[in-house]
Write an enzyme that holds these catalytic residues in place. Structure first.
Site, mmCIF file in Angstrom:
data_model
loop_
_atom_site.group_PDB
_atom_site.id
_atom_site.type_symbol
_atom_site.label_atom_id
_atom_site.label_comp_id
_atom_site.label_asym_id
_atom_site.label_seq_id
_atom_site.Cartn_x
_atom_site.Cartn_y
_atom_site.Cartn_z
ATOM 1 N N LEU A 45 0.859 -1.190 0.000
ATOM 2 C CA LEU A 45 0.000 0.000 0.000
ATOM 3 C C LEU A 45 0.893 1.236 0.000
ATOM 4 O O LEU A 45 1.095 1.887 1.024
ATOM 5 C CB LEU A 45 -0.915 0.000 1.223
ATOM 6 C CG LEU A 45 -1.857 -1.198 1.360
ATOM 7 C CD1 LEU A 45 -2.651 -1.102 2.645
ATOM 8 C CD2 LEU A 45 -2.787 -1.282 0.167
ATOM 9 N N ALA A 46 1.435 1.551 -1.170
ATOM 10 C CA ALA A 46 2.386 2.665 -1.290
ATOM 11 C C ALA A 46 2.292 3.230 -2.700
ATOM 12 O O ALA A 46 3.052 2.831 -3.590
ATOM 13 C CB ALA A 46 3.803 2.186 -0.976
ATOM 14 N N GLU A 47 1.365 4.146 -2.880
ATOM 15 C CA GLU A 47 1.086 4.647 -4.228
ATOM 16 C C GLU A 47 2.274 5.358 -4.858
ATOM 17 O O GLU A 47 2.478 5.278 -6.074
ATOM 18 C CB GLU A 47 -0.124 5.578 -4.202
ATOM 19 C CG GLU A 47 -1.462 4.879 -4.036
ATOM 20 C CD GLU A 47 -1.758 4.462 -2.600
ATOM 21 O OE1 GLU A 47 -2.738 3.726 -2.370
ATOM 22 O OE2 GLU A 47 -0.993 4.886 -1.698
ATOM 23 N N PHE A 70 -8.072 3.338 -5.733
ATOM 24 C CA PHE A 70 -9.096 4.374 -5.813
ATOM 25 C C PHE A 70 -8.387 5.688 -6.121
ATOM 26 O O PHE A 70 -7.330 5.969 -5.561
ATOM 27 C CB PHE A 70 -9.867 4.512 -4.499
ATOM 28 C CG PHE A 70 -10.780 3.358 -4.197
ATOM 29 C CD1 PHE A 70 -12.091 3.358 -4.654
ATOM 30 C CD2 PHE A 70 -10.326 2.278 -3.465
ATOM 31 C CE1 PHE A 70 -12.939 2.293 -4.382
ATOM 32 C CE2 PHE A 70 -11.164 1.207 -3.192
ATOM 33 C CZ PHE A 70 -12.472 1.210 -3.650
ATOM 34 N N ALA A 71 -8.994 6.507 -6.978
ATOM 35 C CA ALA A 71 -8.371 7.782 -7.337
ATOM 36 C C ALA A 71 -8.168 8.674 -6.117
ATOM 37 O O ALA A 71 -7.301 9.553 -6.130
ATOM 38 C CB ALA A 71 -9.211 8.509 -8.374
ATOM 39 N N ASP A 72 -8.942 8.454 -5.073
ATOM 40 C CA ASP A 72 -8.789 9.242 -3.845
ATOM 41 C C ASP A 72 -7.398 9.089 -3.242
ATOM 42 O O ASP A 72 -6.968 9.939 -2.454
ATOM 43 C CB ASP A 72 -9.828 8.795 -2.817
ATOM 44 C CG ASP A 72 -11.238 8.831 -3.376
ATOM 45 O OD1 ASP A 72 -12.031 9.662 -2.936
ATOM 46 O OD2 ASP A 72 -11.544 8.018 -4.275
ATOM 47 N N PHE A 73 -6.684 8.027 -3.593
ATOM 48 C CA PHE A 73 -5.353 7.790 -3.043
ATOM 49 C C PHE A 73 -4.265 7.982 -4.097
ATOM 50 O O PHE A 73 -3.149 7.487 -3.954
ATOM 51 C CB PHE A 73 -5.290 6.385 -2.446
ATOM 52 C CG PHE A 73 -6.376 6.146 -1.426
ATOM 53 C CD1 PHE A 73 -6.361 6.808 -0.212
ATOM 54 C CD2 PHE A 73 -7.434 5.306 -1.710
ATOM 55 C CE1 PHE A 73 -7.375 6.619 0.714
ATOM 56 C CE2 PHE A 73 -8.456 5.116 -0.791
ATOM 57 C CZ PHE A 73 -8.427 5.775 0.426
ATOM 58 N N ILE A 74 -4.594 8.758 -5.137
ATOM 59 C CA ILE A 74 -3.658 8.981 -6.230
ATOM 60 C C ILE A 74 -2.675 10.108 -5.914
ATOM 61 O O ILE A 74 -1.654 10.255 -6.577
ATOM 62 C CB ILE A 74 -4.432 9.296 -7.535
ATOM 63 C CG1 ILE A 74 -3.621 8.878 -8.760
ATOM 64 C CG2 ILE A 74 -4.863 10.756 -7.591
ATOM 65 C CD1 ILE A 74 -4.428 8.889 -10.048
ATOM 66 N N HIS A 116 -13.524 7.782 -0.991
ATOM 67 C CA HIS A 116 -13.702 6.847 -2.109
ATOM 68 C C HIS A 116 -14.680 7.407 -3.134
ATOM 69 O O HIS A 116 -15.426 6.659 -3.753
ATOM 70 C CB HIS A 116 -14.196 5.479 -1.603
ATOM 71 C CG HIS A 116 -13.214 4.775 -0.724
ATOM 72 N ND1 HIS A 116 -13.113 5.036 0.614
ATOM 73 C CD2 HIS A 116 -12.278 3.825 -1.000
ATOM 74 C CE1 HIS A 116 -12.158 4.278 1.151
ATOM 75 N NE2 HIS A 116 -11.640 3.537 0.187
#
Length: 314
Positions: A45-47, A70-74, A116
């Site tokens: 979990l490391a974008e 999810f784009a929220d974590f981009i 999300h």
């Protein structure tokens, strides 16, 4: 993705939960069994690391498809994608290329709440050197994704998560591509133009059908690509109808609608019979989790119909 991985062994995919789980939306279901863990890479979990590794691989001749769950974590990818990938071709005078695709589901309407439901297109669309794609139909999604994978420059490929289960359409088994940077007139009309993309396309088509029963002919233009924008199609439709409404789910201020409106005002002003109108999400930082509040935040067919009626009355 499966077809492109079979066609070109330089193509590989990486991201959170894409392997054994098959992706949170099952977009990569069965891939690890066919291609193995060397080409279907489950990441931590490391974008920022996902984007950085994909960037390095692309600069060394591979064609990575990096998924952000999810784009929220981009946002941790901004330095790698905006600060680095977008500038590689220019910074090396064309000696290096970054054939990288960054896929991410985005948008609301799925009770995703604050983290999300976000829309990311305007952030990346501001960046020269990137291509930003937002398909609305299954046919376009396949053709545009193939084009993005084969492109020598980085592409941010944003898929509205609500369309995964809501929208159906024919997708040919044949190998085909849809060109990046070309909008599509999804519904021809004569009285006013609606320019949109993503999930909102389907609400706009429903609204246009309602207006048709009232004697108003609406043309629907699906941008499909946010960068580059297809100015030629935008202006041709604006000049044809003389009235333009831009509809998108994201918030209005400094959004895609503002750029489209500026293009029309600058290059088609003398053809207009009314103001260029925008209909967009409210100026609220997150999308609420509460079903009642989420419904207030999201545009729907009814609100689009009212905006169309207002513009048609000019």
């Amino acid at each position: 993705m499966r077809e492109e991985m079979r066609r070109d062994d330089r193509v590989f995919i990486m991201g959170e939960d894409i392997g054994a789980r098959g992706g949170v939306f099952l977009a990569t279901d069965g891939f690890i069994e066919e291609f193995g863990p060397d080409r279907v890479i489950d990441t931590p979990l490391a974008e920022s690391s996902i984007a950085g590794i994909a960037l390095g691989a692309a600069m060394n001749g591979m064609r990575p498809i990096a998924e952000i769950e999810f784009a929220d974590f981009i946002w941790p990818t901004i330095n790698q994608i905006v600060g680095e990938a977008a500038r590689v071709r220019y910074g090396t005078a064309g000696q290096l290329h970054v054939p990288l695709v960054l896929r991410a589901p985005q948008g609301g309407g799925v009770r995703g709440g604050l983290y999300h439901s976000q829309s990311a297109e305007a952030f990346f669309g501001h960046t020269p050197g990137l291509k930003v794609v937002t398909p609305a139909t299954p046919y376009d999604a396949k053709g545009l994704l193939k084009s993005a994978i084969r492109d020598d420059d980085p592409t941010v490929f944003l898929e509205h998560k609500r369309t995964y289960r809501l929208v159906r359409g024919d997708v040919p088994d044949d190998d085909y591509t849809v060109p990046i940077g070309v909008a599509d007139v999804k519904l021809p009309g004569d009285d006013l133009t609606v320019i949109t993309y993503g999930l909102m396309l389907h609400h706009c088509i429903e609204a246009a059908q309602i207006l048709e029963s009232e004697g108003v002919s609406v043309e629907i233009v699906d941008l499909r690509t946010i960068r580059p924008l297809d100015e030629e199609t935008i202006l041709a439709s604006a000049k044809k109808t003389g009235k333009v409404l831009v509809v998108h789910e994201d918030t209005k201020l400094l959004g895609v609608g503002g750029e489209v409106a500026a293009i029309v005002a600058e290059h088609a002003f003398e053809y207009l019979d009314g103001p260029v109108m925008r209909l967009a999400g409210p100026e609220v930082p997150p999308m609420p989790f509460s079903p009642t509040l989420e419904a207030v935040f999201l545009l729907d067919t009814e609100r689009i119909v009212e905006a169309m009626r207002t513009l048609a009355a000019y």
